[in-house]
Write a protein that holds these residues in place. Structure first.
Motif, PDB file in Angstrom:
ATOM      1  N   ALA A  83      43.124  32.466  48.556  1.00 41.22           N
ATOM      2  CA  ALA A  83      41.996  32.803  49.575  1.00 41.22           C
ATOM      3  C   ALA A  83      42.539  33.172  50.657  1.00 41.22           C
ATOM      4  N   GLU A  84      43.707  32.858  51.004  1.00 43.59           N
ATOM      5  CA  GLU A  84      44.246  33.142  52.476  1.00 43.59           C
ATOM      6  C   GLU A  84      44.808  34.784  52.532  1.00 43.59           C
ATOM      7  N   GLY A 134      38.905  42.751  57.564  1.00 46.97           N
ATOM      8  CA  GLY A 134      38.919  41.783  56.494  1.00 46.97           C
ATOM      9  C   GLY A 134      38.605  42.352  55.321  1.00 46.97           C
ATOM     10  N   GLY A 135      37.547  43.232  55.227  1.00 44.45           N
ATOM     11  CA  GLY A 135      37.190  43.730  53.719  1.00 44.45           C
ATOM     12  C   GLY A 135      38.514  44.558  53.197  1.00 44.45           C
ATOM     13  N   THR A 160      36.015  34.948  51.175  1.00 45.84           N
ATOM     14  CA  THR A 160      36.492  33.993  52.284  1.00 45.84           C
ATOM     15  C   THR A 160      36.590  35.076  53.612  1.00 45.84           C
ATOM     16  N   GLY A 161      35.808  34.770  54.501  1.00 42.93           N
ATOM     17  CA  GLY A 161      35.821  35.533  55.892  1.00 42.93           C
ATOM     18  C   GLY A 161      35.288  36.824  55.895  1.00 42.93           C
ATOM     19  N   LEU A 166      30.205  42.713  53.108  1.00 45.95           N
ATOM     20  CA  LEU A 166      31.673  43.023  52.398  1.00 45.95           C
ATOM     21  C   LEU A 166      31.685  42.172  51.195  1.00 45.95           C
ATOM     22  N   ALA A 167      31.156  41.158  51.387  1.00 44.17           N
ATOM     23  CA  ALA A 167      31.215  40.002  50.342  1.00 44.17           C
ATOM     24  C   ALA A 167      30.580  40.761  49.071  1.00 44.17           C
ATOM     25  N   VAL A 168      29.432  41.453  49.152  1.00 47.35           N
ATOM     26  CA  VAL A 168      28.910  42.152  48.075  1.00 47.35           C
ATOM     27  C   VAL A 168      29.674  43.332  47.585  1.00 47.35           C
TER      28      VAL A 168
END
Ligand SMILES: Nc1ncnc2c1ncn2[C@@H]1O[C@H](COP(=O)(O)OP(=O)(O)OP(=O)(O)O)[C@@H](O)[C@H]1O
Ligand SMILES: [Mg+2]
Length: 232
Positions: A83-84, A134-135, A160-161, A166-168
């Protein structure tokens, strides 16, 4: 492909994952959903050899991974995206991808598969990871794991974050990998996204699997709807 049997793990002699059993078949996308502190990261880290397990079996194809060091588990074909993300801020995209193939030399064919999947990485090969969004960092973490040509890719909360859009996008890229036949196991709290992406899932609460089923079944389950889909 993966069978976890009666698996327990934790810290300083205290188990936080208790007697967990689940399996992932070749070609499947499977999700483990659970709220903060339910044990998802502990389970994945122990499974991938990054943390000692206290009991149970991890069968990966024909191999028993119990007690095996992480590097050997990667060589057997299990890739892990934490995740990190664990990127090196001063290293470039290209250097991260090369490192992903370690201890082998980076294979040009694999490199072009990864860069085709993530054109943004191709454009930014010489950019340092620390200056990426982040993405983009998420793409790089996945790309690096793909460089080892995993048969199973394990991702701990890949959103995460990330902002919703961007999650999509992150799940769209994972969907491409799934459609290409890669087997995927993902831990997630963004349940609607993971549910639309996966074939089956398990609900982990307090370190134990409480509910399991196809993603369709889980989407209809009243407890899952209340706890993870925000339905009253
Ligand atoms: N290094 C550690 N030492 C001691 N306890 C830990 C350690 N890491 C995690 N824990 C504990 O283990 C439990 C499970 O944590 P874990 O990180 O596996 O949950 P998680 O499901 O991944 O949560 P999140 O969704 O917040 O990432 C928590 O109670 C946590 O406090
Ligand atoms: Mg976690």
């Amino acid at each position: 492909m993966l069978e976890i049997k009666a698996f327990s793990a934790g810290y300083q002699g205290n188990d936080v994952v208790h007697d967990v059993s689940f399996h992932v078949e070749t070609g499947e996308a499977v999700m483990i959903i659970g709220s903060n502190g339910s044990g998802k990261t502990t389970l994945f880290r122990a499974m991938c050899g990054l943390l000692g397990a206290s009991s149970g079996e991890v069968l990966f194809n024909r191999d028993d991974l119990a007690g095996m060091p992480a590097q050997r588990i990667v060589r057997l074909g299990m890739g892990f995206v934490p995740a990190e993300r664990h990127l090196f801020p001063r290293m470039t995209v290209q250097e991260h991808l090369s490192l992903g193939a370690y201890p082998k030399r980076p294979d040009p064919e694999t490199m072009s598969i990864v860069l085709d999947l993530f054109p943004r990485l191709a454009e930014r090969r010489r950019q340092r990871a620390g200056t990426m969004s982040g993405g983009e960092q998420q793409m790089l973490a996945v790309g690096r794991a793909l460089m080892s040509r995993p048969r199973l890719l394990v991702l701990d909360e890949p959103t995460t974050g990330l902002a919703p859009k961007l999650a999509v996008e992150a799940y769209e890229a994972l969907g491409v990998l799934r459609d290409q036949g890669l087997t995927l196991l993902v831990a997630e709290q963004q349940v609607p996204l993971a549910m639309a992406f996966s074939d089956r899932g398990y609900v982990l609460e307090n370190g134990q699997i409480q509910i399991q089923g196809t993603s369709e079944e889980l989407a209809k389950n009243p407890e899952v709807r209340r706890a993870y889909l925000g339905v009253m």
